[in-house]
Design a protein around this motif. Structure first.
Motif, PDB file in Angstrom:
ATOM      1  N   LEU A  13       0.838  -1.194   0.000  1.00  6.49           N
ATOM      2  CA  LEU A  13       0.000   0.000   0.000  1.00  6.49           C
ATOM      3  C   LEU A  13       0.878   1.251   0.000  1.00  6.49           C
ATOM      4  CD1 LEU A  13      -3.193   0.644   0.804  1.00  6.49           C
ATOM      5  CD2 LEU A  13      -2.032   1.524   2.830  1.00  6.49           C
ATOM      6  N   TYR A  14       0.537   2.229  -0.838  1.00  9.18           N
ATOM      7  CA  TYR A  14       1.316   3.467  -0.827  1.00  9.18           C
ATOM      8  C   TYR A  14       0.439   4.720  -0.685  1.00  9.18           C
ATOM      9  CZ  TYR A  14       4.536   7.161  -2.145  1.00  9.18           C
ATOM     10  OH  TYR A  14       5.260   8.321  -2.153  1.00  9.18           O
ATOM     11  N   CYS A  15      -0.605   4.844  -1.532  1.00  7.95           N
ATOM     12  CA  CYS A  15      -1.429   6.067  -1.431  1.00  7.95           C
ATOM     13  C   CYS A  15      -2.774   5.814  -0.768  1.00  7.95           C
ATOM     14  CB  CYS A  15      -1.615   6.719  -2.799  1.00  7.95           C
ATOM     15  SG  CYS A  15      -2.956   6.008  -3.784  1.00  7.95           S
ATOM     16  N   ALA A  16      -3.255   4.592  -0.842  1.00 12.78           N
ATOM     17  CA  ALA A  16      -4.506   4.166  -0.195  1.00 12.78           C
ATOM     18  C   ALA A  16      -5.769   4.799  -0.758  1.00 12.78           C
ATOM     19  CB  ALA A  16      -4.457   4.365   1.326  1.00 12.78           C
ATOM     20  N   ILE A  17      -5.648   5.608  -1.822  1.00 13.44           N
ATOM     21  CA  ILE A  17      -6.862   6.204  -2.386  1.00 13.44           C
ATOM     22  C   ILE A  17      -6.933   6.023  -3.906  1.00 13.44           C
ATOM     23  CG2 ILE A  17      -7.389   7.852  -0.548  1.00 13.44           C
ATOM     24  CD1 ILE A  17      -5.914  10.003  -2.167  1.00 13.44           C
ATOM     25  N   GLY A  18      -6.292   4.978  -4.394  1.00 12.24           N
ATOM     26  CA  GLY A  18      -6.502   4.624  -5.799  1.00 12.24           C
ATOM     27  C   GLY A  18      -5.735   5.426  -6.824  1.00 12.24           C
ATOM     28  N   ARG A  19      -4.732   6.186  -6.385  1.00  6.78           N
ATOM     29  CA  ARG A  19      -4.014   7.017  -7.338  1.00  6.78           C
ATOM     30  C   ARG A  19      -2.698   6.381  -7.814  1.00  6.78           C
ATOM     31  NH1 ARG A  19      -7.503  10.882  -6.936  1.00  6.78           N
ATOM     32  NH2 ARG A  19      -7.651  12.330  -5.194  1.00  6.78           N
ATOM     33  N   CYS A  20      -1.986   5.719  -6.878  1.00  5.59           N
ATOM     34  CA  CYS A  20      -0.619   5.325  -7.208  1.00  5.59           C
ATOM     35  C   CYS A  20      -0.552   3.950  -7.878  1.00  5.59           C
ATOM     36  CB  CYS A  20       0.260   5.347  -5.962  1.00  5.59           C
ATOM     37  SG  CYS A  20       0.061   3.916  -4.894  1.00  5.59           S
ATOM     38  N   THR A  21      -1.583   3.153  -7.721  1.00  2.00           N
ATOM     39  CA  THR A  21      -1.670   1.812  -8.320  1.00  2.00           C
ATOM     40  C   THR A  21      -0.571   0.856  -7.861  1.00  2.00           C
ATOM     41  OG1 THR A  21      -0.412   2.353 -10.319  1.00  2.00           O
ATOM     42  CG2 THR A  21      -2.776   2.715 -10.412  1.00  2.00           C
ATOM     43  N   ASP A  22       0.051   1.127  -6.731  1.00  2.00           N
ATOM     44  CA  ASP A  22       1.094   0.226  -6.258  1.00  2.00           C
ATOM     45  C   ASP A  22       0.524  -1.014  -5.572  1.00  2.00           C
ATOM     46  OD1 ASP A  22       3.827   0.009  -6.526  1.00  2.00           O
ATOM     47  OD2 ASP A  22       4.186   1.929  -5.556  1.00  2.00           O
ATOM     48  N   CYS A  23      -0.727  -0.948  -5.145  1.00  2.00           N
ATOM     49  CA  CYS A  23      -1.300  -2.042  -4.358  1.00  2.00           C
ATOM     50  C   CYS A  23      -2.058  -3.036  -5.235  1.00  2.00           C
ATOM     51  CB  CYS A  23      -2.225  -1.481  -3.282  1.00  2.00           C
ATOM     52  SG  CYS A  23      -3.671  -0.669  -3.968  1.00  2.00           S
ATOM     53  N   VAL A  24      -1.794  -3.023  -6.545  1.00  2.00           N
ATOM     54  CA  VAL A  24      -2.605  -3.878  -7.424  1.00  2.00           C
ATOM     55  C   VAL A  24      -2.305  -5.356  -7.196  1.00  2.00           C
ATOM     56  CG1 VAL A  24      -2.886  -2.099  -9.187  1.00  2.00           C
ATOM     57  CG2 VAL A  24      -0.990  -3.727  -9.377  1.00  2.00           C
ATOM     58  N   MET A  25      -3.347  -6.162  -7.339  1.00  2.00           N
ATOM     59  CA  MET A  25      -3.243  -7.609  -7.167  1.00  2.00           C
ATOM     60  C   MET A  25      -4.152  -8.271  -8.205  1.00  2.00           C
ATOM     61  SD  MET A  25      -3.378  -7.853  -3.003  1.00  2.00           S
ATOM     62  CE  MET A  25      -2.581  -9.436  -2.778  1.00  2.00           C
ATOM     63  N   ILE A  26      -4.089  -9.590  -8.234  1.00  2.64           N
ATOM     64  CA  ILE A  26      -4.999 -10.325  -9.106  1.00  2.64           C
ATOM     65  C   ILE A  26      -6.250 -10.665  -8.289  1.00  2.64           C
ATOM     66  CG2 ILE A  26      -5.306 -12.344 -10.594  1.00  2.64           C
ATOM     67  CD1 ILE A  26      -2.245 -12.437 -10.872  1.00  2.64           C
ATOM     68  N   VAL A  27      -7.380 -10.115  -8.684  1.00  8.02           N
ATOM     69  CA  VAL A  27      -8.616 -10.315  -7.946  1.00  8.02           C
ATOM     70  C   VAL A  27      -9.610 -11.058  -8.834  1.00  8.02           C
ATOM     71  CG1 VAL A  27     -10.543  -9.186  -6.770  1.00  8.02           C
ATOM     72  CG2 VAL A  27      -8.226  -8.259  -6.543  1.00  8.02           C
ATOM     73  N   ASN A  28     -10.029 -12.200  -8.383  1.00 10.62           N
ATOM     74  CA  ASN A  28     -10.925 -13.055  -9.177  1.00 10.62           C
ATOM     75  C   ASN A  28     -10.401 -13.229 -10.605  1.00 10.62           C
ATOM     76  OD1 ASN A  28     -12.596 -13.437  -7.010  1.00 10.62           O
ATOM     77  ND2 ASN A  28     -14.042 -11.828  -7.613  1.00 10.62           N
ATOM     78  N   GLY A  29      -9.111 -13.394 -10.719  1.00 14.25           N
ATOM     79  CA  GLY A  29      -8.524 -13.665 -12.027  1.00 14.25           C
ATOM     80  C   GLY A  29      -8.208 -12.438 -12.854  1.00 14.25           C
ATOM     81  N   ILE A  30      -8.565 -11.247 -12.345  1.00  9.48           N
ATOM     82  CA  ILE A  30      -8.276 -10.018 -13.098  1.00  9.48           C
ATOM     83  C   ILE A  30      -7.042  -9.345 -12.503  1.00  9.48           C
ATOM     84  CG2 ILE A  30      -9.164  -7.771 -13.821  1.00  9.48           C
ATOM     85  CD1 ILE A  30     -11.983  -8.939 -13.463  1.00  9.48           C
ATOM     86  N   PRO A  31      -5.989  -9.172 -13.284  1.00 11.88           N
ATOM     87  CA  PRO A  31      -4.786  -8.527 -12.755  1.00 11.88           C
ATOM     88  C   PRO A  31      -4.954  -7.009 -12.658  1.00 11.88           C
ATOM     89  CG  PRO A  31      -4.444  -9.163 -15.042  1.00 11.88           C
ATOM     90  CD  PRO A  31      -5.828  -9.602 -14.678  1.00 11.88           C
ATOM     91  N   ASN A  32      -4.018  -6.368 -11.964  1.00  8.12           N
ATOM     92  CA  ASN A  32      -3.962  -4.909 -11.867  1.00  8.12           C
ATOM     93  C   ASN A  32      -5.195  -4.283 -11.240  1.00  8.12           C
ATOM     94  OD1 ASN A  32      -1.351  -4.652 -13.090  1.00  8.12           O
ATOM     95  ND2 ASN A  32      -2.343  -5.199 -15.031  1.00  8.12           N
TER      96      ASN A  32
END
Lengths: 96, 111, 365, 177
Positions: free
Chosen positions: B61-80
Motif C-alpha cells: 500500500l502506498y497512497c490508499a486512495i486509488g491514485r498510485c496503483t502500487d497495491c494492485v493484485m490479481i482479484v478473481n482472475g483479473i490482474p492490476n
C-alpha cells in the motif's frame, strides 16, 4: 545501502535516477521528453507520483526553472480503464 | 497491523458489513464485506501485495486512495486491480501479483 | 447522453459545498465522485477544525462532512458514485466510466472541477518497500478503514498534515518514534507540535530519511542530519527501529482534467505547483469551467468549502439563477470569511498567492 | 527537570523543539501573569502562534478571554475574571488550554487537562504526570474523568500532583492497553 544512482524514481515503470539523468544528459529537458525516452511516468499511475520528483531533477541538472517544467500532456482516459471499454459491447461486458 | 477495535474519537469499530471469508494466495482470510481489500489484507498482517516486473521487488500500500496503483493484485482472475479502492465481496480470490500479472491468475513462473 | 445545468467533479469538501450552493440556487446539479462514498478526504479528518466559531471551528472534520451530506440529501442532489471522469470535451461534455466498465456521457452547461490534490513523494533509498506510504494513506487506513498500518512510525515532514497524522496515529494506538523535518524549523501549527511533544514524540529538524531498510517490508529507518545546504552530514546517520515510514511532503493539485479541458495554468509554489488560472468567481480561462478547493491551490478543508460555495454561487449566477446584486452579496460574505482564514503568519502567504492568480486572470481578459 | 534539559527548554522554541519555551509562554497573552499564577485555579492558554481561530473566546461564560474581530489575534486572558471552570478547554481545537490550581492542597497542586487517547484513567488511579517534552516529572492522582458528550470525545481529566512541579506538569503519560 543500494547504489544512489540505482534509486527508483518512477515506481510503476521502475525507472532509476541514473536513467533519468542519462535522459537529461542526452538532451531531454521536459517531463514529456523524459516520459517518452525512459517510460518514467508512463505506467499505471500516469506520472501522478513521480512527475514532481522528475521535475526537480530536471531543474537541478539543467537550471531550467520549475515553472517552465509543465506537467505531462493530459490525454483521455485520465484514469486507467479496461480496454474493453472501447469496444462497442464495452458497456455490456460483465466483470468476469 | 491490526484492527482498531476502540478509538478515542471514533468509538467502537463498526464493521462495513458482515464477516465473510476470502481466499488470499490460497489461505482463508476473514474480512468484512464492503471494506477495501487492502484494509482486510493489512488487518491480517499482510503487507506485500505484489512483486514488480523488472526488479521483482515487493510492493504494498502506498497512497490508499486509488491514485498510485502500487497495491494492485490479481482479484478473481483479473490482474492490476487496485485493492485500496476495491471492496471485499464474499468468496473473493485474491492473489499476489507478479510482474504485470496474468489474466485468470495463477503463478506465471517469474519467481 | 445525460444533460444537466451543473456537473461537479469530486465530492470532497469543495465539491459538496459547490453542489449544495448550486442546488440551493435552483440549478440541476450532478455531483460525480470516483469513490464508493462521497466526502473525499473530509471523513478522515477526525480533529477539531480551527477557524471562527460561527463557521465550524471546534467541530471535527468528519462531523462537518456528515452535515454536508445531510444537506445534499435534503436537496436531493444527484450523486454519481464509482464514476471516474476520464475525459472532458468542448468545456461542457464529460466522459465518465462507471464501475470501471460502463461508459457514460454527460453534458453540463457549467462544470465545477473539485478534484483535490495528491500527496508528494520523497524518493529516498528503499522508498518503494512495503511500509513506506503517504501520510494521507496512513490516515485513510486508521480513520476510515480502522486498520493500523504499522506499529512504529517515522513521519517525514512537520507541516500540518505530518503533525496531525502523527497525532492520529498515536490515537489509533501506534507509536510515532520520530518526526523528521528537512528544514531547520518545524512547519505545522505550534499547538499541534506541542501535543506531539508532550506525548513524547521527538522532532528532528534539519534531518531527513536516508534509507528505509528491510527485506520484504520496512524493518529500520536511517535518518541523517542535513547541513545548511540541505546536504547529508556524513557520520550523523542514526538507524531507528521502525516498520513504517509516512511521507508528508506536501500536496500537488490534481489538474489533469483542467489541462484536458485546455484551461490555462500557472505555477504557484506556495499553493502546491501548477494550478488553473482563475478569477474571483473561481472561473478558469474556459468560461464554462470553474475550480474549487485544492485543485485551485492547496489549502485546508475550511477554505476548500468556502471556495466550493463561491464556485457554486457564481456558476449558478452565470446560469441566470441569481441577480447581479444577489451574486455580489453572497460572494462578498464568502470572501470576508476567506480573507479571515487566509490571515496571520500561516495564511498571509496563501492570500497573496491567491491574489497573484486572480490578477493573472484579469490580465488575460 | 535536570540542567541540560532546562537549558534546552530555554534555548529552543516551539518552532524547533515543538513546544514553547517558558519565555515564549510568559510573553503570551493567554498565559497567567505572575500575580495570578499561584493564586488559585486559573486557565493556561498556551496559544503562541497567530492562527485564525476563536472558539475559546465565546466558550468563556465570564468574558475572561478576548480575541476580538481579528480572529488571528492571540487569545488574551483576564486572569482576574477566570475562575478555572475549564469550559474553554474542550473548545480549543489545538488542545492548548488547561487549568491549574497551586492552592489545591498544602503539598499538591491540581490540573485539568484535555485528553484524547485510550485507555482513559479511572478516578483514584496513580498516573505519571509529564512535562511539555513528555518526560515524567512526578506521580499524579486522578481526581475526575469527564467524558461528557458536550465535549465531543475530548475527555477532561483532573489530577493532583506534587506542587514543586507546578509549572512543568501539563498532562499525563499515555496509558498502554
Amino acid at each position: 545501502m543500494e547504489n544512489e544512482q540505482n534509486r527508483l524514481i518512477c515506481r510503476c515503470e521502475e525507472i532509476t535516477l541514473e536513467e533519468i539523468i542519462q535522459a537529461i544528459d542526452n538532451g531531454c529537458t521536459s517531463l514529456n521528453e523524459i516520459k517518452r525516452y525512459t517510460r518514467a511516468g508512463m505506467g499505471l499511475c500516469q506520472s501522478r507520483v513521480c512527475s514532481r520528483l522528475i521535475a526537480r531533477i530536471i531543474a537541478e541538472k539543467t537550471g531550467k526553472p520549475l515553472d517552465e517544467i509543465v506537467p505531462v500532456t493530459a490525454r483521455p482516459p485520465s484514469r486507467p480503464v479496461r480496454i474493453d471499454i472501447f469496444s462497442p459491447r464495452g458497456c455490456n461486458v460483465k466483470n468476469s | 497491523m491490526s484492527r482498531i477495535a476502540e478509538h478515542p474519537i471514533l468509538g467502537p469499530l463498526k464493521p462495513s458489513g458482515r464477516e465473510v471469508s476470502i481466499l488470499v494466495d490460497g489461505e482463508e482470510v476473514i474480512a468484512y464485506e464492503g471494506e477495501m481489500i487492502a484494509a482486510a489484507l493489512m488487518a491480517s498482517g499482510r503487507r506485500v501485495f505484489r512483486y514488480t516486473e523488472k526488479r521483482r521487488e515487493p510492493r504494498g500500500l502506498y497512497c490508499a486512495i486509488g491514485r498510485c496503483t502500487d497495491c494492485v493484485m490479481i482479484v478473481n482472475g483479473i490482474p492490476n486491480v487496485r485493492t485500496c479502492v476495491t471492496p471485499v465481496e464474499p468468496g473473493m480470490i485474491i492473489e499476489t501479483q507478479r510482474g504485470i500479472g496474468r489474466w485468470g491468475g495463477g503463478d506465471h513462473g517469474i519467481h | 447522453m445525460v444533460f444537466t445545468d451543473v456537473a461537479v467533479v469530486g465530492a470532497g469538501p469543495a465539491g459538496l459545498s459547490a453542489a449544495i450552493e448550486c442546488a440551493e440556487a435552483g440549478a440541476n446539479v450532478i455531483l460525480i465522485d470516483e469513490n464508493t462514498k462521497p466526502g473525499g478526504q473530509l471523513f478522515k479528518q477526525i480533529h477539531k477544525f480551527f477557524g471562527s466559531r460561527e463557521h465550524h471551528a471546534g467541530v471535527r472534520g468528519f462531523r462537518i462532512g456528515e452535515e454536508l451530506l445531510l444537506r445534499a440529501r435534503k436537496l436531493d442532489i444527484d450523486v454519481w458514485l464509482n464514476c471516474e471522469v476520464c475525459g472532458i470535451y468542448g468545456g461542457t461534455e464529460l466522459w465518465i466510466v462507471k464501475n470501471r466498465r460502463e461508459s457514460r456521457r454527460l453534458k453540463a452547461r457549467k462544470i465545477i472541477l473539485a478534484t483535490g490534490a495528491t500527496e508528494n513523494a520523497v524518493a529516498f533509498s528503499g522508498w518503494t518497500l512495503p511500509g513506506v506510504m503517504g501520510a494521507g494513506a496512513a490516515q485513510t487506513m486508521i480513520n476510515l478503514h480502522r486498520v493500523i498500518p504499522g506499529n512504529r512510525v517515522v513521519m517525514i515532514g512537520s507541516g500540518n498534515v505530518g503533525v496531525i497524522v502523527s497525532y492520529q496515529l498515536l490515537q489509533a494506538g501506534a507509536d510515532v518514534i520520530a518526526v523528521v523535518e528537512a528544514a531547520p524549523r518545524l512547519g505545522g501549527y505550534g499547538v499541534h507540535t506541542a501535543k506531539l511533544r508532550r506525548a513524547g514524540v521527538p522532532f528532528f529538524t534539519s534531518h531527513t530519511v536516508l534509507e528505509a531498510r528491510g527485506k520484504e517490508s520496512v524493518e529500520s529507518v536511517v535518518i541523517v542530519r542535513l547541513d545548511e545546504y540541505w546536504k547529508p552530514v556524513a557520520g550523523t546517520e542514526k538507524e531507528l527501529e521502525a516498520d513504517t515510514v509516512c511521507i508528508a511532503a506536501g500536496l500537488t493539485p490534481l489538474i489533469e482534467l483542467a489541462m484536458l479541458a485546455g484551461c490555462e495554468i500557472c505555477f504557484i509554489p506556495s499553493l502546491g505547483g501548477h494550478v488553473p488560472v482563475h478569477d474571483r468567481r473561481m472561473r478558469t480561462s474556459i468560461e464554462s469551467i470553474y475550480v474549487a478547493g485544492d485543485i485551485a491551490g492547496v489549502e485546508e478543508a475550511s477554505t476548500a468549502m468556502e471556495e466550493g460555495r463561491l464556485s457554486g454561487i457564481h456558476a449558478s449566477a452565470s446560469l441566470g439563477l441569481y441577480s447581479a446584486d444577489k451574486e455580489e452579496e453572497l460572494s462578498h460574505q464568502i470572501w470576508e470569511r476567506l480573507d479571515v482564514l487566509r490571515s496571520g503568519p500561516f495564511g498571509e502567504g496563501r492570500r497573496k498567492a491567491k491574489e497573484k492568480i486572480i490578477s493573472m486572470k484579469s490580465m488575460t481578459q | 527537570m535536570n540542567d541540560t534539559k532546562k537549558k534546552a527548554w530555554q534555548s529552543e522554541g516551539v518552532k524547533t523543539s515543538g513546544t514553547p519555551t517558558l519565555e515564549e509562554l510568559t510573553q503570551t497573552p493567554g498565559f497567567p501573569s505572575e500575580e495570578f499564577l499561584y493564586a488559585g485555579p486559573v486557565a493556561f492558554i498556551e496559544c503562541v502562534e497567530k492562527i485564525p481561530c476563536n472558539p475559546c473566546e465565546t466558550a468563556c461564560p465570564r468574558g475572561a478571554i478576548t480575541i476580538g474581530d481579528n480572529i488571528t489575534e492571540l487569545p488574551m486572558l483576564d486572569a482576574g475574571k477566570c475562575t478555572g471552570c475549564g469550559l474553554c478547554l474542550p473548545s480549543c481545537p489545538g488542545l492548548a488550554i488547561y487549568v491549574k490550581d497551586y492552592t489545591f492542597e498544602q503539598d499538591r497542586a491540581s490540573i485539568i487537562f484535555p485528553f484524547e487517547y485510550l485507555p482513559l484513567p479511572k478516578k483514584g488511579d496513580i498516573v505519571e504526570m509529564v512535562d511539555r517534552f513528555g518526560e515524567t516529572l512526578c506521580e499524579g492522582e486522578i481526581l475526575m474523568v469527564n467524558t461528557s458528550s458536550r465535549n465531543d470525545q475530548t475527555s477532561l481529566i483532573k489530577a493532583a500532583f506534587d506542587k514543586r512541579h507546578f509549572i512543568g506538569v501539563v498532562s499525563m503519560k499515555r496509558l498502554v492497553t
